[in-house]
Design a protein around this motif. Structure first.
Motif, PDB file in Angstrom:
ATOM      1  N   ASN A  58       7.309  12.885  -8.111  1.00  0.00           N
ATOM      2  CA  ASN A  58       7.209  11.653  -8.896  1.00  0.00           C
ATOM      3  C   ASN A  58       6.300  10.594  -8.281  1.00  0.00           C
ATOM      4  O   ASN A  58       6.184   9.494  -8.814  1.00  0.00           O
ATOM      5  CB  ASN A  58       8.598  11.071  -9.192  1.00  0.00           C
ATOM      6  N   THR A  59       5.632  10.934  -7.195  1.00  0.00           N
ATOM      7  CA  THR A  59       4.600  10.066  -6.655  1.00  0.00           C
ATOM      8  C   THR A  59       3.718  10.896  -5.724  1.00  0.00           C
ATOM      9  O   THR A  59       4.029  12.059  -5.439  1.00  0.00           O
ATOM     10  CB  THR A  59       5.190   8.834  -5.923  1.00  0.00           C
ATOM     11  N   THR A  60       2.630  10.302  -5.295  1.00  0.00           N
ATOM     12  CA  THR A  60       1.729  10.978  -4.358  1.00  0.00           C
ATOM     13  C   THR A  60       1.347  10.005  -3.253  1.00  0.00           C
ATOM     14  O   THR A  60       1.499   8.786  -3.392  1.00  0.00           O
ATOM     15  CB  THR A  60       0.433  11.461  -5.056  1.00  0.00           C
ATOM     16  N   ILE A  61       0.846  10.582  -2.177  1.00  0.00           N
ATOM     17  CA  ILE A  61       0.273   9.782  -1.098  1.00  0.00           C
ATOM     18  C   ILE A  61      -0.952  10.540  -0.602  1.00  0.00           C
ATOM     19  O   ILE A  61      -0.956  11.777  -0.561  1.00  0.00           O
ATOM     20  CB  ILE A  61       1.299   9.533   0.032  1.00  0.00           C
ATOM     21  N   ASP A  62      -2.004   9.817  -0.286  1.00  0.00           N
ATOM     22  CA  ASP A  62      -3.224  10.464   0.190  1.00  0.00           C
ATOM     23  C   ASP A  62      -2.955  11.246   1.469  1.00  0.00           C
ATOM     24  O   ASP A  62      -2.223  10.775   2.352  1.00  0.00           O
ATOM     25  CB  ASP A  62      -4.312   9.425   0.474  1.00  0.00           C
TER      26      ASP A  62
END
Length: 203
Positions: free
Chosen positions: A177-181
């Motif tokens: 439900n989210t991403t991070i680089d």
């Protein structure tokens, strides 16, 4: 796609991000497509045992998170890793599955085979997800998009702060439900001693 929650959120059980990251890790490995509400019902007994084994439960409830009152960083790492491993033992106690929890590092996340593992880690306040920061927070990385240079994250806090954002990873079938680089995971944004690789295998 209809909006059916599959990533566990704080509130399905209680409000404990470390515990949710562990259950999200187990769910991602074993039942990625199952609705969160059903998974919560089916794993209520394991939740109760894990909560019963939680050191300093009052710190979680009071908003201090996974502060177990241990003075040295080295001992705190050992206690948390032992708690994480024990929690997965509880989740697999009545099954043919066995979970292995291994200390890993930032560089290893870049090449980790997420088709067989997930990562549970604690981010610092400086960590920036696709919608912004979360503060100090435990998360589960369920996959990696190498083309976009992103880690795919199951986060128990995202639904509460940013609404329903679940998507499915085509490679693993897991929901996030989210991403991070990938480049955003550094010693400045992650507690590097608290990165755990979790792998499930048959006994």
């Amino acid at each position: 796609m209809s909006q059916i929650q599959r990533v566990l959120a704080q509130g399905n059980f209680d409000g404990l991000c470390l515990i949710y990251s562990l259950f999200n890790a187990f769910k991602a490995l074993k039942r990625p497509k199952e609705q969160a509400a059903k998974f919560a019902r089916d794993h209520r007994d394991q939740w109760i045992v894990v909560i019963g084994n939680t050191p300093s439960l009052h710190n979680f409830v009071l908003g201090s998170g996974s502060v177990f009152g241990i003075q040295s960083d080295e001992m705190d790492v050992k206690v948390k890793r032992a708690f994480i491993a024990t929690s997965f033992d509880v989740m697999t106690e009545e099954s043919n599955d066995s979970c292995t929890v291994t200390a890993t590092d930032i560089q290893s996340l870049v090449t980790m085979d997420f088709t067989k593992s997930v990562a549970v880690l604690c981010v610092k306040k400086r960590a920036k997800f696709e919608n912004g920061g979360m503060g100090e927070h435990w998360i589960t990385i369920v996959g990696r998009d190498d083309e976009l240079g992103k880690y795919l994250v199951a986060c128990s806090n995202t639904l509460l702060h940013y609404g329903f954002t679940e998507r499915q990873d085509e490679q693993t079938g897991r929901f996030y439900n989210t991403t991070i680089d990938v480049a955003g995971i550094t010693k400045a944004t992650v507690y590097s001693d608290y990165i755990n690789q979790v792998h499930v295998s048959k006994r």
